[in-house]
Design a protein around this motif. Structure first.
Motif, PDB file in Angstrom:
ATOM      1  N   ARG A 116      -0.816 -13.719   5.274  1.00  0.00           N
ATOM      2  CA  ARG A 116       0.179 -13.149   4.354  1.00  0.00           C
ATOM      3  C   ARG A 116       1.584 -13.291   4.931  1.00  0.00           C
ATOM      4  O   ARG A 116       2.539 -13.568   4.213  1.00  0.00           O
ATOM      5  CB  ARG A 116      -0.143 -11.673   4.100  1.00  0.00           C
TER       6      ARG A 116
ATOM      7  N   GLU B 149       4.734 -15.243   3.291  1.00  0.00           N
ATOM      8  CA  GLU B 149       6.055 -14.653   3.092  1.00  0.00           C
ATOM      9  C   GLU B 149       7.145 -15.629   3.518  1.00  0.00           C
ATOM     10  O   GLU B 149       8.133 -15.844   2.809  1.00  0.00           O
ATOM     11  CB  GLU B 149       6.177 -13.348   3.878  1.00  0.00           C
TER      12      GLU B 149
ATOM     13  N   ARG C  73       7.243  -8.942  -6.397  1.00  0.00           N
ATOM     14  CA  ARG C  73       6.278  -7.840  -6.493  1.00  0.00           C
ATOM     15  C   ARG C  73       6.578  -6.628  -5.621  1.00  0.00           C
ATOM     16  O   ARG C  73       5.796  -5.681  -5.614  1.00  0.00           O
ATOM     17  CB  ARG C  73       4.846  -8.326  -6.194  1.00  0.00           C
ATOM     18  N   ASP C  74       7.678  -6.610  -4.896  1.00  0.00           N
ATOM     19  CA  ASP C  74       7.994  -5.425  -4.087  1.00  0.00           C
ATOM     20  C   ASP C  74       9.496  -5.180  -4.063  1.00  0.00           C
ATOM     21  O   ASP C  74      10.075  -4.895  -3.018  1.00  0.00           O
ATOM     22  CB  ASP C  74       7.452  -5.581  -2.670  1.00  0.00           C
TER      23      ASP C  74
ATOM     24  N   PHE D 114       4.779  -9.409  -0.175  1.00  0.00           N
ATOM     25  CA  PHE D 114       3.774  -9.275  -1.234  1.00  0.00           C
ATOM     26  C   PHE D 114       3.987 -10.301  -2.337  1.00  0.00           C
ATOM     27  O   PHE D 114       3.473 -10.139  -3.453  1.00  0.00           O
ATOM     28  CB  PHE D 114       3.823  -7.866  -1.831  1.00  0.00           C
TER      29      PHE D 114
ATOM     30  N   THR E  31      -5.273  -9.857  -1.222  1.00  0.00           N
ATOM     31  CA  THR E  31      -5.313  -8.439  -1.522  1.00  0.00           C
ATOM     32  C   THR E  31      -6.572  -8.138  -2.314  1.00  0.00           C
ATOM     33  O   THR E  31      -6.874  -8.858  -3.270  1.00  0.00           O
ATOM     34  CB  THR E  31      -4.075  -8.027  -2.360  1.00  0.00           C
TER      35      THR E  31
ATOM     36  N   VAL F 298      -0.032  -3.487  -4.937  1.00  0.00           N
ATOM     37  CA  VAL F 298       0.882  -3.966  -3.913  1.00  0.00           C
ATOM     38  C   VAL F 298       2.286  -3.509  -4.291  1.00  0.00           C
ATOM     39  O   VAL F 298       2.614  -3.370  -5.455  1.00  0.00           O
ATOM     40  CB  VAL F 298       0.825  -5.508  -3.792  1.00  0.00           C
ATOM     41  N   GLY F 299       3.118  -3.299  -3.275  1.00  0.00           N
ATOM     42  CA  GLY F 299       4.465  -2.847  -3.550  1.00  0.00           C
ATOM     43  C   GLY F 299       4.563  -1.330  -3.477  1.00  0.00           C
ATOM     44  O   GLY F 299       3.667  -0.624  -2.999  1.00  0.00           O
TER      45      GLY F 299
END
Length: 656
Positions: free
Chosen positions: A85, A89, A163-164, A189, A203, A209-210
């Protein structure tokens, strides 16, 4: 052993993740300050930390500048999913390339801890600004929101969903005299909006998420669909908080907060700030709609609604497109213009019947004869080129192909993402090795055009050109794919107008009708594509490129018939000469070099060279490589006989 909180200095037992006094994470290790990472980055200060990792300010010893380095915590680095992950990112943020997105400069591993190097931002997070300043002036809040939306649109255009989004992930810095310039950070995320080969979820299903307070209602209902309007909602919450000084929904427990977000309407903004313009309140409330269909359709539309309140209009599109294919078409068009001016005007096409008409002459100089015979070494690539490929023996070549075969078989048997094929060097260019393309889209129905005019529904009645016909020919399947492209993009009426604008001798095959198994004279297809570009486009070769991409759709049956599923793109390039022979007569491709992630082909034409054919081939190759799983494909026309060069050479590069 005790662990010291980097924020208040309190000491806690080993393994404690949060300080009992401040409630903030304490996983960041102040003792890392002073160390050298990757023998280059000298850590000078701990900037912050979280559950995944700690961020340090560091001095780049090579370029003598400050950077920010995010290091995964040792315990987190032991989890393969967390490491993957973290890498995603970095890749997601680096792929966007937008001024409102933080720049990723480097990625690597120090010991067993992955690290990511980012630009060092001198500024404050929006969460700090709201905490210190309270509700922001309307103009400032709108400007910050517009900057954020501009960065998000750039991400969405690249197929990346954040998403965050929350104030803590928005950094305010000074750029171009603007003190409210936003850098969107933390793509931990992020997810891809469209399906690609590396989109396996990291996930667990139906896991939120977030941050719940900024999550869209559908996410709290367990809807996992990836939609840009998820980020639109989050920006709506951020804008509401900037204007009101507080979020629309708060609750002491997650359960209560989720219920409010899902079911309760947000409190009217003007109840919390009476001086707001009702129009601005409506804009924010639309972003916070419970149903995604009722929100702004995308980040750009949301920003456009805010422009009257922001004072600063941030450009969402460059004045000139900057993608590689657009720049390549601009370069080729400029060369063609200079070539035309130096050789005189293009002769007008003759009105003689096809039987008495050679392929349409161009302003290009006469082709050297004979074209098919290998050119002298002086006319080919110089042997002094340091990147020139050395030919292999037949035994070495066969061994390399067997290696590729084994890699293809291994890929086809795996359900997860397969590793890149390993190459010791370039693939030989003189070995017959079949290729097969695996793809969900078939071309079994390409003998029928459901949304194109009836011009392409009957077998071609005039005598079909054979392999010895001067000027060559295209397979009917490829031509039908081009006709479909025009009908779907511009409509049937536009396609009819294109055909009506063509000279009678070039229009005749289309009037009589085309079957997938027939062959159409190359000069007629060339005139079709040139008319499409001049009448439906800007006569800038862009639609020639798109027609080439469409033509590739008509050739995939030939590609699929050659080899087992999922071969590497490198094998496609090695086999492209044999593939082209099955769909185009009168021209040939010769492989000059091919290796992992790159290739070079030479286009050899029997008769008068055609820039239209060369540019169309760029699109054909690009689309074919994409279908074989290549990413970030770039195809360049290095030289063209149609522009007076000794050879027509095409370079390709990609990530596999």
């Amino acid at each position: 052993m005790v662990r010291k909180c980097p924020h208040c200095g309190a000491r806690h037992p080993k393994g404690t993740l949060r300080c009992t006094a401040t409630g903030r994470p304490i996983a960041g290790d102040p003792e890392m300050v002073g160390r050298l990472v990757a023998n280059r980055y000298h850590l000078v200060r701990l900037l912050g930390d979280g559950g995944m990792g700690a961020v340090y300010k560091a001095a780049d010893q090579v370029l003598r500048r400050f950077v920010a380095i995010k290091l995964l915590h040792p315990a987190v680095a032991e989890n393969p999913s967390s490491v993957e992950r973290f890498q995603r990112e970095a890749r997601a943020a680096a792929a966007i390339g937008h001024p409102n997105i933080i720049d990723i400069l480097d990625f690597g591993t120090e010991g067993a801890r992955p690290y990511m190097v980012m630009e060092y931002l001198r500024g404050r997070s929006l969460s700090q600004v709201i905490a210190m300043d309270g509700p922001l002036p309307v103009r400032r809040a709108a400007t910050i929101a517009i900057h954020t939306l501009a960065g998000l649109q750039g991400a969405h255009d690249r197929g990346i969903l954040h998403r965050d989004l929350k104030p803590a992930n928005l950094m305010l810095v000074v750029r171009f005299g603007d003190r409210n310039f936003v850098k969107v950070c933390d793509f931990g995320f992020a997810a891809l909006l469209v399906g690609k080969k590396d989109t396996k979820s990291l996930t667990p299903e139906r896991t939120l998420v977030g941050t719940p307070a900024y999550a869209a209602p559908e996410r709290l209902r367990g809807d996992d669909r990836r939609d840009p309007r998820l980020d639109v909602y989050s920006v709506g919450v951020v804008l509401y908080e900037m204007l009101a000084g507080r979020r629309p929904f708060d609750a002491p427990t997650f359960r209560e907060l989720a219920r409010k977000v899902r079911k309760e309407p947000p409190p009217p903004l003007r109840e919390r700030r009476a001086d707001l313009d009702p129009a601005l309140e409506q804009i924010v409330m639309r972003a916070l709609a419970k149903d995604r269909e009722d929100r702004w359709p995308d980040a750009e539309a949301f920003a456009e609604a805010l422009f009257p309140f922001g004072g600063l209009k941030v450009p969402f599109r460059d004045d000139q497109p900057s993608d590689s294919f657009t720049m390549e078409m601009m370069r080729i068009k400029a060369r063609e213009t200079r070539h035309r001016s130096s050789t005189g005007p293009v002769p007008k096409p003759s009105t003689l019947p096809p039987s008495a008409l050679p392929p349409r002459p161009t302003s290009r100089p006469p082709a050297r004869q004979p074209v098919r015979r290998p050119a002298p070494k002086a006319q080919r690539e110089p042997t002094s080129d340091a990147d020139m490929t050395q030919r292999m023996s037949a035994e070495e070549a066969l061994a390399m192909i067997r290696q590729l075969d084994a890699e293809a078989a291994r890929r086809s048997s795996e359900t997860a993402v397969a590793p890149e094929p390993q190459f010791d060097g370039d693939i030989p260019v003189d070995v017959e090795a079949p290729v097969h393309v695996s793809d969900e889209t078939t071309t079994s129905e390409q003998s029928r055009v459901g949304d194109a005019p009836a011009v392409a529904k009957r077998a071609l009645s005039p005598a079909l050109p054979d392999e010895k016909t001067p000027g060559g020919s295209y397979s009917g399947a490829v031509v039908l794919a081009i006709l479909r492209f025009v009908a779907r993009k511009f409509g049937e009426r536009a396609l009819k107008d294109v055909l009506d604008a063509m000279p009678e001798h070039a229009r005749a095959p289309f009037v009589h009708g085309i079957d997938a198994d027939s062959w159409v004279a190359l000069f007629a297809v060339r005139r079709l594509v040139e008319t499409i570009d001049s009448r439906l486009g800007d006569d800038d070769l862009h639609l020639v490129l798109e027609a080439g991409r469409a033509a590739a759709e008509g050739a995939f049956d030939e590609m699929r018939a050659l080899r087992p599923p999922a071969p590497p793109p490198e094998l496609l390039v090695a086999e492209m000469p044999s593939i082209l022979k099955k769909v185009v007569r009168g021209v040939e491709l010769e492989v000059r070099r091919v290796g992992r992630g790159y290739g070079r082909l030479e286009l050899v034409e029997r008769d008068e060279p055609s820039l239209t054919l060369a540019v169309g081939l760029i699109g054909f190759l690009a689309r074919s490589l994409e279908r074989f799983g290549a990413d970030d494909v770039e195809v360049n026309l290095l030289s063209a006989r149609a522009l007076g060069d000794p050879q027509t050479l095409i370079d390709m590069s990609w990530f596999a």
